[in-house]
Write an enzyme that holds these catalytic residues in place. Structure first.
Site, PDB file in Angstrom:
ATOM      1  CG  HIS A   1      -2.612  -2.788  -5.445  1.00 43.33           C
ATOM      2  ND1 HIS A   1      -3.086  -2.250  -6.976  1.00 43.33           N
ATOM      3  CD2 HIS A   1      -1.883  -2.059  -4.825  1.00 43.33           C
ATOM      4  CE1 HIS A   1      -3.062  -1.132  -6.336  1.00 43.33           C
ATOM      5  NE2 HIS A   1      -1.654  -0.677  -5.339  1.00 43.33           N
TER       6      HIS A   1
ATOM      7  CG  HIS B   1       1.599  -1.231  -1.465  1.00 45.71           C
ATOM      8  ND1 HIS B   1       2.623  -0.969  -2.412  1.00 45.71           N
ATOM      9  CD2 HIS B   1       0.562  -0.721  -2.533  1.00 45.71           C
ATOM     10  CE1 HIS B   1       1.828  -0.043  -3.029  1.00 45.71           C
ATOM     11  NE2 HIS B   1       0.827  -0.571  -3.315  1.00 45.71           N
TER      12      HIS B   1
ATOM     13  CG  HIS C   1       1.180   1.312  -8.535  1.00 44.38           C
ATOM     14  ND1 HIS C   1       1.671   0.119  -8.239  1.00 44.38           N
ATOM     15  CD2 HIS C   1      -0.004   2.125  -7.338  1.00 44.38           C
ATOM     16  CE1 HIS C   1       1.666  -0.136  -6.679  1.00 44.38           C
ATOM     17  NE2 HIS C   1       0.936   1.271  -5.555  1.00 44.38           N
TER      18      HIS C   1
ATOM     19  CD  GLU D   1      -2.443   5.463  -6.149  1.00 45.97           C
ATOM     20  OE1 GLU D   1      -1.544   5.361  -6.530  1.00 45.97           O
ATOM     21  OE2 GLU D   1      -3.284   5.263  -5.365  1.00 45.97           O
TER      22      GLU D   1
ATOM     23  CG  ASP E   1      -3.372   1.021  -2.540  1.00 47.04           C
ATOM     24  OD1 ASP E   1      -2.227   0.108  -2.500  1.00 47.04           O
ATOM     25  OD2 ASP E   1      -3.195   1.909  -3.219  1.00 47.04           O
ATOM     26  CG  ASP E   2      -0.319   1.500   0.960  1.00 42.73           C
ATOM     27  OD1 ASP E   2       0.231   0.973   1.600  1.00 42.73           O
ATOM     28  OD2 ASP E   2      -1.201   1.877  -0.369  1.00 42.73           O
TER      29      ASP E   2
END
Ligand code: HPA
Ligand code: ZN
Length: 335
Positions: A17, A19, A197, A200, A278-279
């Site tokens: 996961h 991005h 997703h 969340e 994630d980010d």
């Protein structure tokens, strides 16, 4: 409690996961803006980092899409991905399944082929330099209409042998998985893996829709599944993997405090949870930072950490033989 950070550091792992646009560090953002003759609404790297104070997903997305506007050329996408692979390799990531958001770029006039060529050249380089394998997952932006997602899938057609699957990201609330039923059915019919997703910020009903309507192979986040006991039983029975992102959950206020993070509970319930960043440029750390912070906050044991790393391979889209080889490497590391 022993400090498990050194153990985490050397542990072979996969990241499921991530991005790629969320790995754009402010330093590279400034470099690319200068290279492309663009100006940023910030005067310094420090000012950018200071702006990374979010109270929800949308706060973050607004700044994340603004940051991505510096990405214009094949070289920009290559350099972005290569910077991620260097960090991932240092964290002993052996395999990464990377989300990219083509609509964020094609809507600005950047060609789909520009994005693909830049990312794929970095993926080839990462395999050669670090032995790090990777796959691409094309995410549809859920705040846009399904027609736009269908048009993006059509644009992806010439590249489908280089794309492992499709995903669903961006603003969750008000954009349930059912909005994308047709495009996910079309992607599944083309043999693509499907992930989304869900849960969340959105309710357990959105996770149910992702399972029953989108027929997902893996759940991204999935935190709010824990509010529905029957849903948890279903996810466990189906053996679905959850790609959990602890520092993201904290920064976006999905959990109020990292000590309240449900990762241990997920494992106790029999859910196949994994740890992901994630980010990472926006949320304060790459995959090992996520492992270490949540380990410290909730008191994960060495065995739980190993389970999380093993889940990252068993939940990947690698072949059974590839997965077995990675699991053997973890066992050798632990011995
Ligand atoms: N959630 C939804 N969309 C996203 C995220 C996220 O955490 N990161 C990038 N796009
Ligand atoms: Zn995400």
């Amino acid at each position: 409690m022993p400090d498990l950070s050194a153990f985490i550091k050397g542990l072979p792992k996969a990241e499921l996961h991530l991005h790629i646009e969320g790995s754009l560090e402010p330093e590279l953002m400034f470099d690319l803006a200068a290279r492309n003759g663009l100006s940023l609404p910030f005067t310094s790297v420090e000012a950018v980092r200071a702006a990374y104070d979010f109270s929800n997903l949308q706060d973050f997305l607004d700044i994340y899409y603004a940051g991505a506007s510096v990405l214009l050329t094949r070289a920009d996408f290559h350099d972005l991905a290569m910077a991620y692979f260097e960090r991932a390799a240092a964290d002993q990531v052996r395999h990464a399944e990377i989300f990219f958001d083509p609509q964020t770029h094609t809507d600005r006039g950047v060609g789909f082929d520009v994005v693909m060529e830049g990312l794929l050249s970095a993926m080839t380089e990462a395999k050669g330099r670090f032995g790090l394998t990777s796959k691409l997952i094309l995410c549809f932006l859920r705040h846009l209409p399904e027609e736009a997602a269908l048009a993006t899938l059509a644009e992806a057609e010439p590249w489908l042998d280089q794309i492992a699957g499709v995903g669903l990201d961006s603003s969750e609330q008000g954009h349930p998985p059912s909005k994308f039923a047709r495009v996910f059915a079309a992607a599944g019919a083309k043999g693509l893996k499907v992930v989304a997703h869900a849960g969340e910020e959105g309710p357990p009903a959105y996770v149910w829709e992702a399972l029953n309507i989108l027929k997902i192979d893996r759940i991204d986040h999935g935190n709010r599944s824990l509010e529905d006991e029957t849903l948890v039983e279903r996810i466990v029975a189906d053996g679905l993997t959850l790609t959990v992102c602890p520092l993201s959950n904290h920064k976006l206020c999905v959990v109020s405090d990292l000590a309240q993070h449900p990762i241990k509970k997920m494992l106790d319930l029999g859910l196949k949870a994994t740890i992901n960043s994630d980010d990472p440029a926006y949320f304060g750390g790459y995959v090992n930072a996520n492992f270490s912070a949540v380990t410290k906050a909730v008191g994960l044991t060495r065995d739980e950490i190993v389970t999380l790393a093993k889940n990252s391979f068993t939940g990947s889209f690698l072949t059974p033989a590839e997965i077995a080889a990675h699991l053997a490497e973890i066992d050798a590391y632990c011995a």
